[in-house]
Design a protein around this motif. Structure first.
Motif, mmCIF file in Angstrom:
data_model
loop_
_atom_site.group_PDB
_atom_site.id
_atom_site.type_symbol
_atom_site.label_atom_id
_atom_site.label_comp_id
_atom_site.label_asym_id
_atom_site.label_seq_id
_atom_site.Cartn_x
_atom_site.Cartn_y
_atom_site.Cartn_z
ATOM 1 N N UNK A 53 6.893 -5.135 -3.616
ATOM 2 C CA UNK A 53 5.912 -4.616 -2.681
ATOM 3 C C UNK A 53 5.599 -3.192 -3.103
ATOM 4 N N UNK A 54 4.345 -2.807 -2.971
ATOM 5 C CA UNK A 54 3.922 -1.480 -3.409
ATOM 6 C C UNK A 54 2.719 -1.040 -2.595
ATOM 7 N N UNK A 55 2.234 0.153 -2.891
ATOM 8 C CA UNK A 55 1.057 0.673 -2.215
ATOM 9 C C UNK A 55 1.406 1.318 -0.884
ATOM 10 N N UNK A 56 0.377 1.812 -0.201
ATOM 11 C CA UNK A 56 0.564 2.411 1.115
ATOM 12 C C UNK A 56 1.243 1.413 2.046
ATOM 13 N N UNK A 57 2.308 1.836 2.685
ATOM 14 C CA UNK A 57 3.043 1.025 3.665
ATOM 15 C C UNK A 57 3.612 -0.259 3.060
#
Length: 121
Positions: A53-57
């Motif tokens: 999982x990656x990115x904002x939030x």
């Protein structure tokens, strides 16, 4: 899923099997969600591959190192079921025909091992 990426003034289509799932914040905010983590998934039909999982939030769920692995699993299932042809966009109607609009990601007792499901009708 993004359909295209730009490089300067050029528009380059993404590879057909390149997929990223955008997970809603009501799920990424739950206790136990793999927040900015890398983990192994085993799918309901026996595939096994690394995800992260990656990115904002931590909203971007993708296969690690190659966005096409997750895409081959998802789009392959839709293709095998006859709901999707190569090059077509996945629409609500595609998912209606397949019989499922949701993925299930469940933790296990084994650290960094999750179960991923996307069963059709």
């Amino acid at each position: 899923m993004k359909a295209e990426k730009t490089k300067g003034d050029l528009l380059n289509p993404r590879p057909w099997y390149e997929v990223e799932i955008i997970v809603p914040s009501d799920i990424t905010n739950k206790d136990g969600y793999p927040y900015h983590e890398t983990f192994m998934v085993i799918t309901d039909d026996g595939w096994k591959f690394q995800c992260k999982t990656s990115g904002d939030y931590a909203k971007n769920l993708r296969s690690e190192n190659d966005l096409k692995t997750l895409g081959k699993w998802i789009k392959g299932r839709l293709e095998i079921s006859g709901c999707l042809k190569t090059g077509e966009k996945i629409t609500r109607e595609t998912l209606d025909q397949y019989g499922n609009h949701f993925f299930t990601l469940r933790s296990t007792d084994v650290p960094d091992l999750w179960l991923l499901s996307f069963k059709g009708k």
